[in-house]
Design a protein around this motif. Sequence first.
Motif, mmCIF file in Angstrom:
data_model
loop_
_atom_site.group_PDB
_atom_site.id
_atom_site.type_symbol
_atom_site.label_atom_id
_atom_site.label_comp_id
_atom_site.label_asym_id
_atom_site.label_seq_id
_atom_site.Cartn_x
_atom_site.Cartn_y
_atom_site.Cartn_z
ATOM 1 N N PHE A 48 -14.202 -10.880 -38.860
ATOM 2 C CA PHE A 48 -15.442 -10.703 -39.990
ATOM 3 C C PHE A 48 -15.227 -11.333 -41.221
ATOM 4 C CE2 PHE A 48 -15.085 -7.085 -36.982
ATOM 5 C CZ PHE A 48 -16.480 -7.189 -36.379
ATOM 6 N N SER A 49 -15.480 -12.328 -41.348
ATOM 7 C CA SER A 49 -15.181 -13.366 -42.269
ATOM 8 C C SER A 49 -16.096 -12.887 -43.754
ATOM 9 C CB SER A 49 -15.840 -14.756 -42.069
ATOM 10 O OG SER A 49 -16.132 -15.497 -43.237
ATOM 11 N N PRO A 50 -15.457 -12.864 -44.701
ATOM 12 C CA PRO A 50 -15.820 -12.622 -46.083
ATOM 13 C C PRO A 50 -16.768 -13.443 -46.355
ATOM 14 C CG PRO A 50 -13.568 -13.638 -46.355
ATOM 15 C CD PRO A 50 -14.062 -13.619 -44.983
ATOM 16 N N LYS A 51 -17.065 -14.518 -45.812
ATOM 17 C CA LYS A 51 -18.184 -15.340 -46.111
ATOM 18 C C LYS A 51 -19.321 -15.154 -45.437
ATOM 19 C CE LYS A 51 -15.138 -19.267 -47.440
ATOM 20 N NZ LYS A 51 -15.088 -20.665 -47.361
ATOM 21 N N HIS A 52 -19.488 -13.767 -44.924
ATOM 22 C CA HIS A 52 -20.703 -13.257 -44.346
ATOM 23 C C HIS A 52 -20.867 -13.983 -42.874
ATOM 24 C CE1 HIS A 52 -21.517 -11.441 -48.043
ATOM 25 N NE2 HIS A 52 -21.613 -12.642 -48.688
ATOM 26 N N ALA A 53 -20.003 -14.152 -42.082
ATOM 27 C CA ALA A 53 -20.066 -14.807 -40.779
ATOM 28 C C ALA A 53 -19.266 -13.813 -39.862
ATOM 29 C CB ALA A 53 -19.735 -15.984 -40.615
ATOM 30 N N VAL A 54 -19.631 -13.886 -38.741
ATOM 31 C CA VAL A 54 -18.825 -12.904 -37.532
ATOM 32 C C VAL A 54 -18.120 -14.198 -36.777
ATOM 33 C CG1 VAL A 54 -18.576 -11.472 -35.607
ATOM 34 C CG2 VAL A 54 -20.184 -10.908 -37.734
ATOM 35 N N ARG A 55 -17.081 -14.358 -36.535
ATOM 36 C CA ARG A 55 -16.349 -15.675 -35.712
ATOM 37 C C ARG A 55 -16.034 -14.731 -34.497
ATOM 38 N NH1 ARG A 55 -12.132 -17.591 -40.308
ATOM 39 N NH2 ARG A 55 -13.843 -18.541 -41.533
ATOM 40 N N VAL A 56 -16.268 -15.628 -33.402
ATOM 41 C CA VAL A 56 -15.612 -15.284 -32.063
ATOM 42 C C VAL A 56 -14.514 -16.062 -31.871
ATOM 43 C CG1 VAL A 56 -16.047 -15.215 -29.604
ATOM 44 C CG2 VAL A 56 -17.789 -15.038 -31.168
ATOM 45 N N VAL A 57 -12.958 -15.511 -32.086
ATOM 46 C CA VAL A 57 -12.040 -16.468 -31.953
ATOM 47 C C VAL A 57 -11.400 -16.165 -30.431
ATOM 48 C CG1 VAL A 57 -9.586 -16.466 -32.906
ATOM 49 C CG2 VAL A 57 -11.430 -15.610 -34.324
ATOM 50 N N PHE A 58 -11.395 -17.846 -30.095
ATOM 51 C CA PHE A 58 -10.711 -18.026 -28.615
ATOM 52 C C PHE A 58 -9.421 -18.127 -28.874
ATOM 53 C CE2 PHE A 58 -15.212 -18.875 -28.400
ATOM 54 C CZ PHE A 58 -15.608 -18.467 -27.522
ATOM 55 N N HIS A 59 -8.362 -17.409 -28.236
ATOM 56 C CA HIS A 59 -6.908 -17.482 -28.428
ATOM 57 C C HIS A 59 -6.434 -17.340 -27.256
ATOM 58 C CE1 HIS A 59 -6.532 -13.195 -28.816
ATOM 59 N NE2 HIS A 59 -7.561 -13.165 -29.492
ATOM 60 N N ARG A 60 -4.958 -17.161 -27.165
ATOM 61 C CA ARG A 60 -4.202 -17.046 -26.029
ATOM 62 C C ARG A 60 -2.937 -16.098 -26.338
ATOM 63 N NH1 ARG A 60 -2.290 -21.651 -22.534
ATOM 64 N NH2 ARG A 60 -2.259 -20.125 -21.022
ATOM 65 N N GLY A 61 -3.436 -15.171 -27.346
ATOM 66 C CA GLY A 61 -2.533 -14.213 -27.787
ATOM 67 C C GLY A 61 -1.523 -14.721 -28.797
ATOM 68 N N ALA A 62 -0.451 -14.028 -29.135
ATOM 69 C CA ALA A 62 0.534 -14.211 -30.290
ATOM 70 C C ALA A 62 1.450 -15.192 -29.811
ATOM 71 C CB ALA A 62 1.343 -13.060 -30.836
ATOM 72 N N ALA A 64 1.056 -17.813 -27.815
ATOM 73 C CA ALA A 64 0.671 -19.449 -27.489
ATOM 74 C C ALA A 64 1.176 -20.234 -28.753
ATOM 75 C CB ALA A 64 -0.782 -19.393 -27.440
ATOM 76 N N VAL A 65 1.502 -21.439 -28.264
ATOM 77 C CA VAL A 65 1.817 -22.331 -29.449
ATOM 78 C C VAL A 65 1.000 -23.491 -29.265
ATOM 79 C CG1 VAL A 65 4.084 -21.317 -29.865
ATOM 80 C CG2 VAL A 65 3.868 -23.110 -28.190
ATOM 81 N N ASP A 66 0.756 -24.481 -30.308
ATOM 82 C CA ASP A 66 0.009 -25.701 -30.168
ATOM 83 C C ASP A 66 0.654 -26.806 -29.572
ATOM 84 O OD1 ASP A 66 -1.636 -27.787 -30.478
ATOM 85 O OD2 ASP A 66 -1.444 -27.754 -32.806
ATOM 86 N N THR A 67 0.289 -27.202 -28.295
ATOM 87 C CA THR A 67 1.033 -28.275 -27.638
ATOM 88 C C THR A 67 1.161 -29.605 -28.350
ATOM 89 O OG1 THR A 67 -0.953 -28.978 -26.516
ATOM 90 C CG2 THR A 67 0.188 -27.315 -25.490
ATOM 91 N N LYS A 68 0.388 -29.773 -29.390
ATOM 92 C CA LYS A 68 0.183 -30.710 -30.277
ATOM 93 C C LYS A 68 -0.082 -32.128 -29.497
ATOM 94 C CE LYS A 68 3.712 -28.966 -33.540
ATOM 95 N NZ LYS A 68 2.847 -28.229 -34.374
ATOM 96 N N THR A 69 -0.611 -32.043 -28.510
ATOM 97 C CA THR A 69 -1.037 -33.224 -27.656
ATOM 98 C C THR A 69 -2.640 -33.662 -27.932
ATOM 99 O OG1 THR A 69 -2.109 -31.820 -25.847
ATOM 100 C CG2 THR A 69 0.153 -32.373 -25.667
ATOM 101 N N GLY A 70 -3.255 -32.554 -28.532
ATOM 102 C CA GLY A 70 -4.827 -33.174 -28.959
ATOM 103 C C GLY A 70 -5.507 -32.866 -27.670
ATOM 104 N N THR A 71 -4.933 -32.338 -26.582
ATOM 105 C CA THR A 71 -5.930 -31.749 -25.586
ATOM 106 C C THR A 71 -6.254 -30.294 -25.529
ATOM 107 O OG1 THR A 71 -4.847 -33.408 -24.176
ATOM 108 C CG2 THR A 71 -6.088 -31.649 -22.991
ATOM 109 N N ARG A 72 -7.648 -30.022 -25.781
ATOM 110 C CA ARG A 72 -7.891 -28.664 -26.127
ATOM 111 C C ARG A 72 -7.903 -27.980 -24.739
ATOM 112 N NH1 ARG A 72 -7.840 -29.572 -31.118
ATOM 113 N NH2 ARG A 72 -9.642 -30.430 -32.052
ATOM 114 N N LEU A 73 -7.691 -26.522 -24.863
ATOM 115 C CA LEU A 73 -7.476 -25.838 -23.574
ATOM 116 C C LEU A 73 -8.804 -25.863 -22.866
ATOM 117 C CD1 LEU A 73 -5.784 -23.784 -21.980
ATOM 118 C CD2 LEU A 73 -7.083 -21.646 -23.273
#
Length: 122
Positions: A48-62, A64-73
């Motif tokens: 719940f953003s303070p800027k009046h938006a609700v975000r749906v956050v897609f993640h892989r848990g704590a 997960a680390v960025d692969t730094k490949t630029g290739t999205r999951l």
Amino acid sequence: MIDNKDHEQIADALCALICASLPAAKQTTKWNAPNFAINDQDMITLNFSPKHAVRVVFHRGAKAVDTKTGTRLVADDRGRLTWATDQRAYASFTNLPAVQNDASWLADFCRKWADAALHQPL
């Protein structure tokens, strides 16, 4: 949980859509917001953003680390997401019509994200 009545309606609609899209997901509360996990793997959390938006956050848990490949999951063919890393992205919704307009895309993306998150190593 949320002071803003609009946020509650948006969050309720998003939770219903995510639950319908991912029947195997278990809904819990993390960071004072709805969280969805499959096989105990957290993968979608509302924010719940303070800027009046609700975000749906897609993640892989704590862990997960960025692969730094630029290739999205998962590919974001519509360019609808904001990517923090290749393992974490979010979509923002500021009103109920926006949720309704993107419902088909969001349901499809939730399924794709869950499939990729469950089957690709961290």
